[in-house]
Design an enzyme around this catalytic site. Sequence first.
Site, PDB file in Angstrom:
ATOM      1  N   LYS A  13       0.834  -1.217   0.000  1.00 21.25           N
ATOM      2  CA  LYS A  13       0.000   0.000   0.000  1.00 21.25           C
ATOM      3  C   LYS A  13       0.862   1.258   0.000  1.00 21.25           C
ATOM      4  O   LYS A  13       0.674   2.155  -0.804  1.00 21.25           O
ATOM      5  CB  LYS A  13      -0.901   0.041   1.245  1.00 21.25           C
ATOM      6  N   ARG A  88     -10.389   1.596   8.303  1.00 22.75           N
ATOM      7  CA  ARG A  88     -10.113   0.189   8.600  1.00 22.75           C
ATOM      8  C   ARG A  88     -11.297  -0.515   9.237  1.00 22.75           C
ATOM      9  O   ARG A  88     -11.233  -1.723   9.458  1.00 22.75           O
ATOM     10  CB  ARG A  88      -8.927   0.068   9.558  1.00 22.75           C
ATOM     11  N   ARG A 122      11.352  -6.283   5.211  1.00 16.13           N
ATOM     12  CA  ARG A 122      11.164  -4.829   5.013  1.00 16.13           C
ATOM     13  C   ARG A 122      12.139  -3.991   5.841  1.00 16.13           C
ATOM     14  O   ARG A 122      12.429  -4.277   6.980  1.00 16.13           O
ATOM     15  CB  ARG A 122       9.746  -4.432   5.412  1.00 16.13           C
ATOM     16  N   ARG A 154      10.490  -2.014  11.541  1.00 12.43           N
ATOM     17  CA  ARG A 154       9.364  -1.512  12.327  1.00 12.43           C
ATOM     18  C   ARG A 154       9.084  -2.417  13.522  1.00 12.43           C
ATOM     19  O   ARG A 154       9.195  -3.640  13.409  1.00 12.43           O
ATOM     20  CB  ARG A 154       8.118  -1.415  11.436  1.00 12.43           C
ATOM     21  N   ARG A 165      -2.439  -8.004  13.022  1.00 12.53           N
ATOM     22  CA  ARG A 165      -2.787  -6.984  12.004  1.00 12.53           C
ATOM     23  C   ARG A 165      -3.543  -7.629  10.844  1.00 12.53           C
ATOM     24  O   ARG A 165      -4.517  -7.086  10.342  1.00 12.53           O
ATOM     25  CB  ARG A 165      -1.520  -6.293  11.505  1.00 12.53           C
TER      26      ARG A 165
HETATM   27  P1  AP5 Z   1       4.761  -1.754   2.065  1.00 10.42           P
HETATM   28  O1  AP5 Z   1       4.449  -0.843   0.922  1.00 10.42           O
HETATM   29  O2  AP5 Z   1       5.552  -1.192   3.198  1.00 10.42           O
HETATM   30  O3  AP5 Z   1       3.422  -2.458   2.604  1.00 10.42           O
HETATM   31  P2  AP5 Z   1       2.090  -1.892   3.249  1.00 10.42           P
HETATM   32  O4  AP5 Z   1       0.948  -2.506   2.528  1.00 10.42           O
HETATM   33  O5  AP5 Z   1       2.133  -0.402   3.343  1.00 10.42           O
HETATM   34  O6  AP5 Z   1       2.128  -2.592   4.672  1.00 10.42           O
HETATM   35  P3  AP5 Z   1       2.132  -1.986   6.139  1.00 10.42           P
HETATM   36  O7  AP5 Z   1       2.807  -2.983   7.017  1.00 10.42           O
HETATM   37  O8  AP5 Z   1       2.668  -0.588   6.169  1.00 10.42           O
HETATM   38  O9  AP5 Z   1       0.610  -1.942   6.453  1.00 10.42           O
HETATM   39  P4  AP5 Z   1       0.010  -1.785   7.866  1.00 10.42           P
HETATM   40  O10 AP5 Z   1      -1.430  -1.599   7.599  1.00 10.42           O
HETATM   41  O11 AP5 Z   1       0.350  -2.891   8.786  1.00 10.42           O
HETATM   42  O12 AP5 Z   1       0.749  -0.555   8.519  1.00 10.42           O
HETATM   43  P5  AP5 Z   1       0.360   0.971   8.704  1.00 10.42           P
HETATM   44  O13 AP5 Z   1       1.611   1.716   8.765  1.00 10.42           O
HETATM   45  O14 AP5 Z   1      -0.679   1.383   7.754  1.00 10.42           O
HETATM   46  O15 AP5 Z   1       5.512  -3.053   1.475  1.00 10.42           O
HETATM   47  C1  AP5 Z   1       5.916  -4.095   2.341  1.00 10.42           C
HETATM   48  C2  AP5 Z   1       7.270  -4.657   1.905  1.00 10.42           C
HETATM   49  O16 AP5 Z   1       7.150  -5.329   0.654  1.00 10.42           O
HETATM   50  C3  AP5 Z   1       8.361  -3.601   1.696  1.00 10.42           C
HETATM   51  O17 AP5 Z   1       9.565  -4.184   2.092  1.00 10.42           O
HETATM   52  C4  AP5 Z   1       8.328  -3.342   0.173  1.00 10.42           C
HETATM   53  O18 AP5 Z   1       9.585  -2.906  -0.320  1.00 10.42           O
HETATM   54  C5  AP5 Z   1       7.968  -4.716  -0.360  1.00 10.42           C
HETATM   55  N1  AP5 Z   1       7.131  -4.690  -1.570  1.00 10.42           N
HETATM   56  C6  AP5 Z   1       6.098  -3.860  -1.828  1.00 10.42           C
HETATM   57  N2  AP5 Z   1       5.511  -4.177  -3.024  1.00 10.42           N
HETATM   58  C7  AP5 Z   1       6.206  -5.250  -3.504  1.00 10.42           C
HETATM   59  C8  AP5 Z   1       6.080  -6.049  -4.683  1.00 10.42           C
HETATM   60  N3  AP5 Z   1       5.122  -5.829  -5.591  1.00 10.42           N
HETATM   61  N4  AP5 Z   1       6.960  -7.057  -4.864  1.00 10.42           N
HETATM   62  C9  AP5 Z   1       7.930  -7.310  -3.925  1.00 10.42           C
HETATM   63  N5  AP5 Z   1       8.093  -6.594  -2.799  1.00 10.42           N
HETATM   64  C10 AP5 Z   1       7.241  -5.570  -2.576  1.00 10.42           C
HETATM   65  O19 AP5 Z   1      -0.311   0.946  10.160  1.00 10.42           O
HETATM   66  C11 AP5 Z   1       0.496   0.652  11.285  1.00 10.42           C
HETATM   67  C12 AP5 Z   1      -0.328   0.705  12.558  1.00 10.42           C
HETATM   68  O20 AP5 Z   1      -0.841   2.049  12.761  1.00 10.42           O
HETATM   69  C13 AP5 Z   1      -1.586  -0.175  12.615  1.00 10.42           C
HETATM   70  O21 AP5 Z   1      -1.288  -1.523  12.938  1.00 10.42           O
HETATM   71  C14 AP5 Z   1      -2.385   0.541  13.713  1.00 10.42           C
HETATM   72  O22 AP5 Z   1      -1.848   0.286  14.977  1.00 10.42           O
HETATM   73  C15 AP5 Z   1      -2.130   2.007  13.370  1.00 10.42           C
HETATM   74  N6  AP5 Z   1      -3.109   2.503  12.390  1.00 10.42           N
HETATM   75  C16 AP5 Z   1      -2.862   2.895  11.105  1.00 10.42           C
HETATM   76  N7  AP5 Z   1      -3.997   3.269  10.488  1.00 10.42           N
HETATM   77  C17 AP5 Z   1      -5.000   3.101  11.416  1.00 10.42           C
HETATM   78  C18 AP5 Z   1      -6.403   3.283  11.384  1.00 10.42           C
HETATM   79  N8  AP5 Z   1      -7.043   3.717  10.276  1.00 10.42           N
HETATM   80  N9  AP5 Z   1      -7.118   3.013  12.496  1.00 10.42           N
HETATM   81  C19 AP5 Z   1      -6.516   2.599  13.640  1.00 10.42           C
HETATM   82  N10 AP5 Z   1      -5.173   2.369  13.722  1.00 10.42           N
HETATM   83  C20 AP5 Z   1      -4.424   2.629  12.625  1.00 10.42           C
HETATM   84 MG    MG Z   2       2.493   0.993   4.878  1.00 10.06          MG
END
Ligand code: AP5
Ligand code: MG
Length: 211
Positions: A13, A88, A122, A154, A165
Site C-alpha cells: 500500500k 479500517r 522490510r 518496524r 494486524r
Molecule cells: P509496504 O508498501 O511497506 O506495505 P504496506 O501494505 O504499506 O504494509 P504496512 O505494514 O505498512 O501496512 P500496515 O497496515 O500494517 O501498517 P500501517 O503503517 O498502515 O511493502 C511491504 C514490503 O514489501 C516492503 O519491504 C516493500 O519494499 C515490499 N514490496 C512492496 N511491493 C512489492 C512487490 N510488488 N513485490 C515485492 N516486494 C514488494 O499501520 C500501522 C499501525 O498504525 C496499525 O497496525 C495501527 O496500529 C495504526 N493505524 C494505522 N492506520 C489506522 C487506522 N485507520 N485506524 C486505527 N489504527 C491505525
Molecule cells: Mg504501509
Amino acid sequence: MRIIIFGPQGSGKGTQAELIARRHNLPYVSTGDIFRYHTKNETELGVKVSQYLSQGELVPEDLTNQVVKSRLDQPDCVTGFVLDGYPRNRKQLDFLNSIFKIDFAIVIELSDDEAVKRLSGRLACKCGLSYHLEYNPPVKADLCDKCGSELFRRDDDQPEAIKKRLAIYHTETEPLFAEFEREDIFYRVDGSRSIDQVYQQIEKVISSNKK
Ligand code: AP5
Ligand code: MG
C-alpha cells in the site's frame, strides 16, 4: 481525485500510494506514518498511540478520525489525496463518508503467506518509504535513497503483531469493500506481481475509469 489504497499488511500500500501520489501530484496520506511520526517524537498523541502500534492493534476511533480530518483539511488536499491505511472499520468508514466522497477504492490483493514474507524483509524509513532486502533494496545499504536517513525495522513487523494486524484486516476492513462495490468505485489488482507491474495495473484502473 480522491483515492484510497487497501490491502493486507505488506501488500505494498505504502509503496504504491507513494508512486501514485507522485505521478498525479497529490499528497500521500498514511495514518500509519502519521502515528509513527508522533510516536518517534513522543508527542502527546504519540504517547497515547505507541502501545497500539507496537502490538498491532487499531488506534481508537476518536484519535484516528481526528488525525485524518485534520490532515485532509489541509490546503494541499483540496484537489485530492491518496489515502493509505484508512478507513479500517465500519465506524471509520461512516466518518469518512460524512466528510468526503471517494473516487477510487483500490485493493492490492496478496496472500497472507506472501505478506508475511514481504514484512520479514522490510526496511522502513522515517520519511515513509519502504525498502525490501531482496525485492527493493536501497542503493546504499541501510540508507534511504530519497532522504538519506538510516533505515530501520518496524516494531510491529514481529510475528505476533503481524498475525494480529492481518486478522483485523480480514475481519474489520475487508467487509467494507461491499460498500465501495455498490458505489461502483471498487477495483482489485494483483499484488503478487513486481512493484512496477502492480503500479501499471493501478494506473490502468485510474486512466480507464476517470470521470
Ligand atoms: P509496504 O508498501 O511497506 O506495505 P504496506 O501494505 O504499506 O504494509 P504496512 O505494514 O505498512 O501496512 P500496515 O497496515 O500494517 O501498517 P500501517 O503503517 O498502515 O511493502 C511491504 C514490503 O514489501 C516492503 O519491504 C516493500 O519494499 C515490499 N514490496 C512492496 N511491493 C512489492 C512487490 N510488488 N513485490 C515485492 N516486494 C514488494 O499501520 C500501522 C499501525 O498504525 C496499525 O497496525 C495501527 O496500529 C495504526 N493505524 C494505522 N492506520 C489506522 C487506522 N485507520 N485506524 C486505527 N489504527 C491505525
Ligand atoms: Mg504501509
